[in-house]
Design a protein around this motif. Structure first.
Motif, PDB file in Angstrom:
ATOM      1  N   ARG A 111       0.729 -21.497 -25.974  1.00 17.33           N
ATOM      2  CA  ARG A 111       1.505 -20.383 -25.425  1.00 17.33           C
ATOM      3  C   ARG A 111       2.997 -20.695 -25.418  1.00 17.33           C
ATOM      4  O   ARG A 111       3.824 -19.793 -25.605  1.00 17.33           O
ATOM      5  N   LEU A 112       3.338 -21.964 -25.209  1.00 17.04           N
ATOM      6  CA  LEU A 112       4.747 -22.348 -25.128  1.00 17.04           C
ATOM      7  C   LEU A 112       5.427 -22.413 -26.497  1.00 17.04           C
ATOM      8  O   LEU A 112       6.620 -22.704 -26.583  1.00 17.04           O
ATOM      9  N   THR A 113       4.678 -22.128 -27.557  1.00 18.41           N
ATOM     10  CA  THR A 113       5.262 -21.974 -28.887  1.00 18.41           C
ATOM     11  C   THR A 113       4.968 -20.578 -29.442  1.00 18.41           C
ATOM     12  O   THR A 113       5.113 -20.348 -30.642  1.00 18.41           O
ATOM     13  N   ASP A 114       4.585 -19.678 -28.577  1.00 19.85           N
ATOM     14  CA  ASP A 114       4.175 -18.330 -28.980  1.00 19.85           C
ATOM     15  C   ASP A 114       5.275 -17.327 -28.635  1.00 19.85           C
ATOM     16  O   ASP A 114       5.633 -17.179 -27.459  1.00 19.85           O
ATOM     17  N   ILE A 115       5.808 -16.650 -29.636  1.00 15.23           N
ATOM     18  CA  ILE A 115       6.891 -15.692 -29.413  1.00 15.23           C
ATOM     19  C   ILE A 115       6.442 -14.548 -28.517  1.00 15.23           C
ATOM     20  O   ILE A 115       7.208 -14.063 -27.675  1.00 15.23           O
ATOM     21  N   SER A 116       5.206 -14.099 -28.677  1.00 14.08           N
ATOM     22  CA  SER A 116       4.711 -13.011 -27.829  1.00 14.08           C
ATOM     23  C   SER A 116       4.699 -13.421 -26.357  1.00 14.08           C
ATOM     24  O   SER A 116       5.057 -12.631 -25.472  1.00 14.08           O
ATOM     25  N   TRP A 117       4.300 -14.660 -26.080  1.00  8.12           N
ATOM     26  CA  TRP A 117       4.336 -15.149 -24.697  1.00  8.12           C
ATOM     27  C   TRP A 117       5.769 -15.287 -24.204  1.00  8.12           C
ATOM     28  O   TRP A 117       6.071 -14.986 -23.043  1.00  8.12           O
ATOM     29  N   PHE A 118       6.661 -15.741 -25.068  1.00 11.32           N
ATOM     30  CA  PHE A 118       8.073 -15.851 -24.685  1.00 11.32           C
ATOM     31  C   PHE A 118       8.619 -14.484 -24.283  1.00 11.32           C
ATOM     32  O   PHE A 118       9.264 -14.347 -23.225  1.00 11.32           O
ATOM     33  N   MET A 119       8.365 -13.474 -25.109  1.00 10.62           N
ATOM     34  CA  MET A 119       8.876 -12.139 -24.818  1.00 10.62           C
ATOM     35  C   MET A 119       8.204 -11.549 -23.573  1.00 10.62           C
ATOM     36  O   MET A 119       8.836 -10.814 -22.809  1.00 10.62           O
ATOM     37  N   ARG A 120       6.947 -11.873 -23.365  1.00  5.15           N
ATOM     38  CA  ARG A 120       6.257 -11.411 -22.154  1.00  5.15           C
ATOM     39  C   ARG A 120       6.903 -12.013 -20.913  1.00  5.15           C
ATOM     40  O   ARG A 120       7.162 -11.308 -19.929  1.00  5.15           O
ATOM     41  N   GLU A 121       7.169 -13.335 -20.967  1.00  4.62           N
ATOM     42  CA  GLU A 121       7.769 -14.009 -19.816  1.00  4.62           C
ATOM     43  C   GLU A 121       9.223 -13.571 -19.594  1.00  4.62           C
ATOM     44  O   GLU A 121       9.751 -13.700 -18.484  1.00  4.62           O
ATOM     45  N   LEU A 122       9.861 -13.060 -20.621  1.00  6.22           N
ATOM     46  CA  LEU A 122      11.205 -12.509 -20.474  1.00  6.22           C
ATOM     47  C   LEU A 122      11.161 -11.089 -19.928  1.00  6.22           C
ATOM     48  O   LEU A 122      11.858 -10.764 -18.949  1.00  6.22           O
ATOM     49  N   ASN A 123      10.358 -10.244 -20.523  1.00  7.76           N
ATOM     50  CA  ASN A 123      10.414  -8.808 -20.234  1.00  7.76           C
ATOM     51  C   ASN A 123       9.710  -8.385 -18.945  1.00  7.76           C
ATOM     52  O   ASN A 123      10.188  -7.496 -18.236  1.00  7.76           O
ATOM     53  N   GLU A 124       8.566  -8.998 -18.646  1.00  8.29           N
ATOM     54  CA  GLU A 124       7.807  -8.544 -17.476  1.00  8.29           C
ATOM     55  C   GLU A 124       8.566  -8.734 -16.163  1.00  8.29           C
ATOM     56  O   GLU A 124       8.620  -7.811 -15.339  1.00  8.29           O
ATOM     57  N   PRO A 125       9.176  -9.894 -15.897  1.00 11.55           N
ATOM     58  CA  PRO A 125       9.929 -10.030 -14.646  1.00 11.55           C
ATOM     59  C   PRO A 125      11.114  -9.069 -14.559  1.00 11.55           C
ATOM     60  O   PRO A 125      11.408  -8.546 -13.478  1.00 11.55           O
ATOM     61  N   ILE A 126      11.785  -8.825 -15.679  1.00 11.99           N
ATOM     62  CA  ILE A 126      12.907  -7.889 -15.683  1.00 11.99           C
ATOM     63  C   ILE A 126      12.418  -6.485 -15.372  1.00 11.99           C
ATOM     64  O   ILE A 126      13.055  -5.747 -14.597  1.00 11.99           O
ATOM     65  N   ALA A 127      11.285  -6.093 -15.953  1.00 15.36           N
ATOM     66  CA  ALA A 127      10.730  -4.766 -15.694  1.00 15.36           C
ATOM     67  C   ALA A 127      10.378  -4.600 -14.218  1.00 15.36           C
ATOM     68  O   ALA A 127      10.648  -3.557 -13.616  1.00 15.36           O
ATOM     69  N   ARG A 128       9.775  -5.638 -13.632  1.00 16.01           N
ATOM     70  CA  ARG A 128       9.414  -5.554 -12.207  1.00 16.01           C
ATOM     71  C   ARG A 128      10.663  -5.425 -11.332  1.00 16.01           C
ATOM     72  O   ARG A 128      10.699  -4.615 -10.404  1.00 16.01           O
ATOM     73  N   GLN A 129      11.684  -6.235 -11.625  1.00 20.09           N
ATOM     74  CA  GLN A 129      12.925  -6.159 -10.854  1.00 20.09           C
ATOM     75  C   GLN A 129      13.576  -4.781 -10.977  1.00 20.09           C
ATOM     76  O   GLN A 129      14.040  -4.209  -9.988  1.00 20.09           O
ATOM     77  N   ALA A 130      13.621  -4.272 -12.194  1.00 22.65           N
ATOM     78  CA  ALA A 130      14.257  -2.977 -12.428  1.00 22.65           C
ATOM     79  C   ALA A 130      13.481  -1.854 -11.748  1.00 22.65           C
ATOM     80  O   ALA A 130      14.076  -0.939 -11.163  1.00 22.65           O
ATOM     81  N   ASN A 131      12.145  -1.907 -11.778  1.00 19.03           N
ATOM     82  CA  ASN A 131      11.334  -0.878 -11.130  1.00 19.03           C
ATOM     83  C   ASN A 131      11.528  -0.887  -9.622  1.00 19.03           C
ATOM     84  O   ASN A 131      11.602   0.172  -8.983  1.00 19.03           O
ATOM     85  N   VAL A 132      11.614  -2.077  -9.043  1.00 16.30           N
ATOM     86  CA  VAL A 132      11.860  -2.170  -7.597  1.00 16.30           C
ATOM     87  C   VAL A 132      13.228  -1.576  -7.273  1.00 16.30           C
ATOM     88  O   VAL A 132      13.380  -0.791  -6.320  1.00 16.30           O
ATOM     89  N   GLU A 133      14.234  -1.931  -8.076  1.00 13.33           N
ATOM     90  CA  GLU A 133      15.579  -1.425  -7.826  1.00 13.33           C
ATOM     91  C   GLU A 133      15.665   0.090  -8.013  1.00 13.33           C
ATOM     92  O   GLU A 133      16.356   0.784  -7.260  1.00 13.33           O
ATOM     93  N   ASP A 134      14.931   0.608  -9.012  1.00 16.90           N
ATOM     94  CA  ASP A 134      14.961   2.044  -9.280  1.00 16.90           C
ATOM     95  C   ASP A 134      14.010   2.833  -8.382  1.00 16.90           C
ATOM     96  O   ASP A 134      14.013   4.068  -8.411  1.00 16.90           O
ATOM     97  N   GLY A 135      13.179   2.126  -7.622  1.00 19.22           N
ATOM     98  CA  GLY A 135      12.242   2.799  -6.728  1.00 19.22           C
ATOM     99  C   GLY A 135      11.192   3.595  -7.467  1.00 19.22           C
ATOM    100  O   GLY A 135      10.841   4.706  -7.075  1.00 19.22           O
ATOM    101  N   CYS A 136      10.671   3.042  -8.561  1.00 19.22           N
ATOM    102  CA  CYS A 136       9.671   3.762  -9.347  1.00 19.22           C
ATOM    103  C   CYS A 136       8.669   2.780  -9.929  1.00 19.22           C
ATOM    104  O   CYS A 136       8.801   1.563  -9.790  1.00 19.22           O
ATOM    105  N   THR A 137       7.652   3.317 -10.568  1.00 16.55           N
ATOM    106  CA  THR A 137       6.653   2.503 -11.246  1.00 16.55           C
ATOM    107  C   THR A 137       6.537   3.004 -12.682  1.00 16.55           C
ATOM    108  O   THR A 137       7.145   4.001 -13.058  1.00 16.55           O
ATOM    109  N   GLY A 138       5.718   2.305 -13.462  1.00 12.38           N
ATOM    110  CA  GLY A 138       5.498   2.747 -14.840  1.00 12.38           C
ATOM    111  C   GLY A 138       6.203   1.862 -15.849  1.00 12.38           C
ATOM    112  O   GLY A 138       6.829   0.865 -15.523  1.00 12.38           O
ATOM    113  N   ARG A 139       6.102   2.297 -17.084  1.00 16.57           N
ATOM    114  CA  ARG A 139       6.630   1.515 -18.199  1.00 16.57           C
ATOM    115  C   ARG A 139       8.153   1.469 -18.185  1.00 16.57           C
ATOM    116  O   ARG A 139       8.813   2.491 -18.003  1.00 16.57           O
ATOM    117  N   PHE A 140       8.705   0.293 -18.377  1.00 15.84           N
ATOM    118  CA  PHE A 140      10.154   0.129 -18.469  1.00 15.84           C
ATOM    119  C   PHE A 140      10.590  -0.131 -19.900  1.00 15.84           C
ATOM    120  O   PHE A 140      11.609   0.368 -20.348  1.00 15.84           O
TER     121      PHE A 140
END
Length: 322
Positions: A132-161
């Motif tokens: 996993r630590l040499t997998d680009i898909s895992w890298f992008m997942r670990e980058l994008n998912e936390p940002i999406a969660r932070q942004a959704n909390v800040e925007d007060g909404c749920t769903g796809r970011f």
């Protein structure tokens, strides 16, 4: 139909990939929303910090990045050789900085006394994490998912970011890697949100210029090692000064809208790549418009093993990189 990610990433052919993630909502990823007047500029720091953090966890090097208003660019280098040298303890410590792992992996990482079956399970998990630590898909997942969660909390909404999945392009040779890096580094200038590479906030080029002033290179970025270190193969095989000069000159032409005003073919780096100045300007300024899927010079495309039978390389891109 889009190709499966496993068919787009082939480390036996190239370790270099250009990845792009875009927002799906009207609300901005970063920058200022002209409709609501709300500023999302602070999110740029979220993303840049996450990118640089992950560069120390994964065996994936960051060649270039740019955080834009509604999308981000990354040029990545997968370092499989480095990951193979890690011990099981190092793999687990790296993975535990992202996730808890299992009870057995936690005990193994601490050095606790464990029954043989638990050691086997922990070591088996370590091998899965190593992949996993040499997998680009895992890298992008670990980058994008936390940002999406932070942004959704800040925007007060749920769903796809983010859009359904990130886009990736295989970069087959030095010419395609450097052309893509320059394109990424010059994104803020093309978007008219920066006037020079060294003032392009939240980009790799600004990090490189800042470090170069002290005679160093950023530890979080894949280094330029120069042609004299080809045998080491631990970095980009060109001089940093050549690359910075090339990006600066290309950026000036982009801003002035006078393509060809400066003879870029005089640049040593372009001479070694064998790219004509007009072709360089086209590919470095309009990389996405002129490329898709697999990017490289004609001889590199011919060597590429994993194209689908019906897939055809972008012949215009091959000509531009010639």
């Amino acid at each position: 139909m889009p190709r499966a990610r496993s068919q787009q990433v082939s480390l036996s052919d190239t370790p270099y990939y250009h990845c792009i993630s875009r927002c799906v909502r009207r609300a901005f990823l970063c920058g200022d929303d002209s409709v609501t007047g709300k500023s999302y500029e602070h999110r740029r720091e979220w993303i840049e910090s996450r990118i640089l953090f992950l560069s120390h966890i994964f065996s994936i090097d960051i060649c270039a990045y740019a955080v834009m208003s509604n999308h981000l660019h990354l040029v990545l280098h997968v370092n499989e050789i480095q990951a193979k040298t890690w011990s099981a303890h190092e793999v687990l410590n790296r993975w535990h900085s992202l996730h808890k792992g299992t009870l057995f992996t936690q005990q193994y990482a601490r050095g606790d006394t464990m029954p043989s079956y638990a050691v086997e399970l922990a070591e088996r998990s370590a091998e899965a994490y190593r992949e996993r630590l040499t997998d680009i898909s895992w890298f992008m997942r670990e980058l994008n998912e936390p940002i999406a969660r932070q942004a959704n909390v800040e925007d007060g909404c749920t769903g796809r970011f983010w859009e359904g999945r990130f886009k990736s392009q295989a970069l087959l040779d030095d010419a395609s890697v450097l052309a893509c890096m320059a394109y990424v580094d010059l994104n803020p200038i093309r978007a008219n949100i920066a006037t020079a590479p060294e003032t392009s906030d939240f980009t790799s080029i600004k990090q490189r210029v800042k470090a170069a002033k002290t005679g160093t290179q950023p530890k979080a970025l894949y280094p330029f090692v120069g042609n004299e270190h080809k045998e080491k193969n631990e970095g980009i095989l060109f001089k940093l000064t050549d690359y910075l000069q090339l990006v600066d000159t290309t950026g000036r032409i982009t801003r002035q809208d006078k393509r060809g005003a400066i003879d870029l073919s005089l640049s040593p780096i372009l001479q070694r790549l064998g790219i004509a100045s007009e072709n360089w300007l086209t590919i470095a300024i309009q990389f996405e418009q002129n490329t898709h899927g697999v990017v490289g010079q004609e001889q590199s495309i011919k060597r590429y093993k994993n194209l689908q039978p019906r897939s055809r390389p972008n012949q215009r891109c091959c000509r531009l990189l010639a």
